[in-house]
Scaffold this active site. Structure first.
Site, PDB file in Angstrom:
ATOM      1  CE  LYS A 195      -3.592   2.444   2.494  1.00 16.95           C
ATOM      2  NZ  LYS A 195      -4.610   2.376   3.538  1.00 16.95           N
ATOM      3  CE  LYS A 234      -5.986   1.871  -0.669  1.00 14.69           C
ATOM      4  NZ  LYS A 234      -6.377   1.993   0.691  1.00 14.69           N
TER       5      LYS A 234
HETATM    6  C1  PBG Z   1      -7.463   3.462   5.489  1.00 14.94           C
HETATM    7  C2  PBG Z   1      -7.732   3.271   4.031  1.00 14.94           C
HETATM    8  C3  PBG Z   1      -7.529   4.199   3.011  1.00 14.94           C
HETATM    9  C4  PBG Z   1      -8.025   3.631   1.848  1.00 14.94           C
HETATM   10  C5  PBG Z   1      -8.474   2.344   2.177  1.00 14.94           C
HETATM   11  N1  PBG Z   1      -8.274   2.136   3.534  1.00 14.94           N
HETATM   12  C6  PBG Z   1      -7.030   5.602   3.064  1.00 14.94           C
HETATM   13  C7  PBG Z   1      -5.690   5.887   3.562  1.00 14.94           C
HETATM   14  O1  PBG Z   1      -4.854   4.998   3.748  1.00 14.94           O
HETATM   15  O2  PBG Z   1      -5.456   7.055   3.814  1.00 14.94           O
HETATM   16  C8  PBG Z   1      -8.073   4.303   0.518  1.00 14.94           C
HETATM   17  C9  PBG Z   1      -9.083   3.807  -0.452  1.00 14.94           C
HETATM   18  C10 PBG Z   1      -9.404   4.726  -1.562  1.00 14.94           C
HETATM   19  O3  PBG Z   1      -8.782   5.789  -1.762  1.00 14.94           O
HETATM   20  O4  PBG Z   1     -10.331   4.385  -2.313  1.00 14.94           O
HETATM   21  N2  PBG Z   1      -6.468   2.777   6.081  1.00 14.94           N
END
Ligand code: PBG
Length: 337
Positions: free
Chosen positions: A208, A261
Site C-alpha cells: 500500500k 494499492k
Molecule cells: C485506510 C484506508 C484508506 C483507503 C483504504 N483504507 C485511506 C488511507 O490509507 O489514507 C483508501 C481507499 C481509496 O482511496 O479508495 N487505512
C-alpha cells in the site's frame, strides 16, 4: 496511384505475418482475447453512515454515496444480483466517536459491527470484507497510535488485533488490514486463531503506497491525518522491490490474499507481485482513480463506461486476480450481467 517500386513489391510478396487477421471481426477478436473480465472478479467498497434509509452523496466521487446500513444491504443485494459477490465496508463516524486509541472500533454495537450483522442476515452469501486500520476511528486521522508525532508500531498491533476480533465476531468473512504496521498480519492471525476465528481470512493490503490517489476517500470518511502524512508507514511510490518484500512477509505471516494499492499507476507492481506470490493477488482501484475517470466523463472528455472497462481490463491483465472498484456494479452491467 503510381506503381510501388520493385523493392516495395518484393517486400509485400514476402510479407507472411499479418496480425490484423486476428482482429478482422468481433467473433475472431472474442476468440483470441487473452484477458476476460467477470463480475465475479470485483469487490465493491461501500461507505457506511449511521441512520435508517439515508444516503449522503460524496462530492468528489460522482455517483457514490455514504449509505445507512439498510441501504448497504440493498446495495450488496444489487451487487450480488449482478454477480459481484463481495463487498468491503468502510464506516464514516462523527468526530464525537473518535479518540486517540480508536476505542469505538471494538464496540460490539458499533456502526460497522451492526452493518456486518445486517448484511449476514439479509444477504447471506455475500462475502463481507472489513478494513482493519485506526483512521476512521482515530481523532488523529492516522492508521496507528501516535505519540509525540511518531506512529508507534507495536502498541498499534494490539488495537488492530482487537479490532479484527470484533469484526470477525460480528461476522466478517475476511479482515483486511490496511494500516501497513510491521508484523500486523502475523499478530492479527494469532489473535483470530486464539479467539476461535481460525476460519476468518486475511486480505492483506501488502503493498500500500503513500498515494495522492486516496484524497476522495479521506473526504468520504473525513479521515485525513490531522498532522503530517502517512509516509512513515505507507510505501514510497518510487519502490517496486520493496513491495515484493512486504508481500513475502505477509504471506509468511499468514495472509490468504495480498493486495497492491492503488492499481492503475502501479501495474508494474501488480505484475511483479503476481510473478512471485503463491496466494491470490488483489488490486484496489482507489477513490482518486474513480474520481479522475468520472470527472473527465462529466466534462464529456472521456466515455466513462469505456474508460472503466479499459482500466479494469488493464489491472487484470497486469496480474490482479480480483479488483476492488467503486465501479463494480456499472462494470458488471457493462459485462452483460
Ligand atoms: C485506510 C484506508 C484508506 C483507503 C483504504 N483504507 C485511506 C488511507 O490509507 O489514507 C483508501 C481507499 C481509496 O482511496 O479508495 N487505512
Amino acid at each position: 496511384m503510381p506503381e510501388p517500386s520493385n523493392r516495395r513489391q518484393d517486400f509485400l510478396t514476402r510479407l507472411r505475418c499479418r496480425p490484423r487477421r486476428n482482429r478482422t471481426t468481433a467473433a475472431i477478436r472474442d476468440l483470441v482475447r487473452e484477458t476476460l473480465l467477470s463480475p465475479a472478479d470485483f469487490i465493491l467498497p461501500l461507505f457506511v453512515i449511521d441512520g435508517e434509509n439515508g444516503e449522503e452523496p460524496i462530492a468528489s466521487m460522482p455517483g457514490i454515496s455514504r449509505l445507512t446500513p439498510d441501504r448497504i444491504a440493498t446495495a450488496a443485494k444489487e451487487a450480488h444480483g449482478l454477480g459481484v459477490g463481495a463487498v468491503a465496508l468502510f464506516p464514516a463516524l462523527p468526530d464525537g466517536l473518535k479518540d486517540r486509541t480508536a476505542t469505538e472500533s471494538t464496540n460490539p454495537k458499533g456502526l460497522l459491527q451492526r452493518t456486518i450483522q445486517r448484511l449476514k442476515d439479509e444477504v447471506a452469501d455475500v462475502i463481507v470484507i472489513t478494513d482493519v486500520a485506526m483512521d476512521p476511528y482515530s481523532s488523529d486521522g492516522h492508521d496507528g497510535l501516535i505519540k509525540d508525532g511518531k506512529i508507534l508500531n507495536d502498541p498499534t498491533l494490539e488495537i488492530l488485533a482487537d479490532m479484527a476480533i470484533s469484526q470477525a465476531a460480528a461476522g466478517a468473512d475476511l479482515v483486511a488490514p490496511s494500516d501497513m504496521m510491521d508484523g500486523r498480519i502475523g499478530y492479527i492471525r494469532a489473535a483470530l486463531d486464539e479467539s476461535g476465528h481460525a476460519d476468518v481470512g486475511i486480505l492483506a493490503y501488502s503493498a500500500k503506497y503513500a498515494s495522492a490517489f486516496y484524497g476522495p476517500f479521506r473526504d468520504a470518511l473525513d479521515s485525513a491525518p490531522k498532522e503530517g502524512d502517512k509516509k512513515t508507514y505507507q510505501m514510497d511510490p518510487a519502490n517496486r522491490r520493496e513491495a515484493l518484500r512486504e508481500v513475502e512477509l505477509d504471506i509468511d505471516e499468514g495472509a490468504d490474499i495480498v493486495m497492491v494499492k492503488p492499481a492503475l499507476a502501479y501495474l508494474d507492481v501488480i505484475s511483479a507481485v503476481k510473478a512471485t506470490s503463491s496466494v491470490p493477488v488483489a488490486a484496489y482501484q482507489v477513490s482518486g482513480e474513480y474520481a479522475m475517470m468520472h470527472a473527465a466523463a462529466q466534462n464529456g472528455w472521456l466515455d466513462s463506461d469505456a474508460i472503466v472497462h479499459e482500466t479494469l481490463l488493464a489491472i487484470k491483465r497486469a496480474g490482479a486476480d480480483m479488483i476492488l472498484t467503486y465501479a463494480a456494479p456499472a462494470a458488471a452491467r457493462m459485462l452483460g450481467a
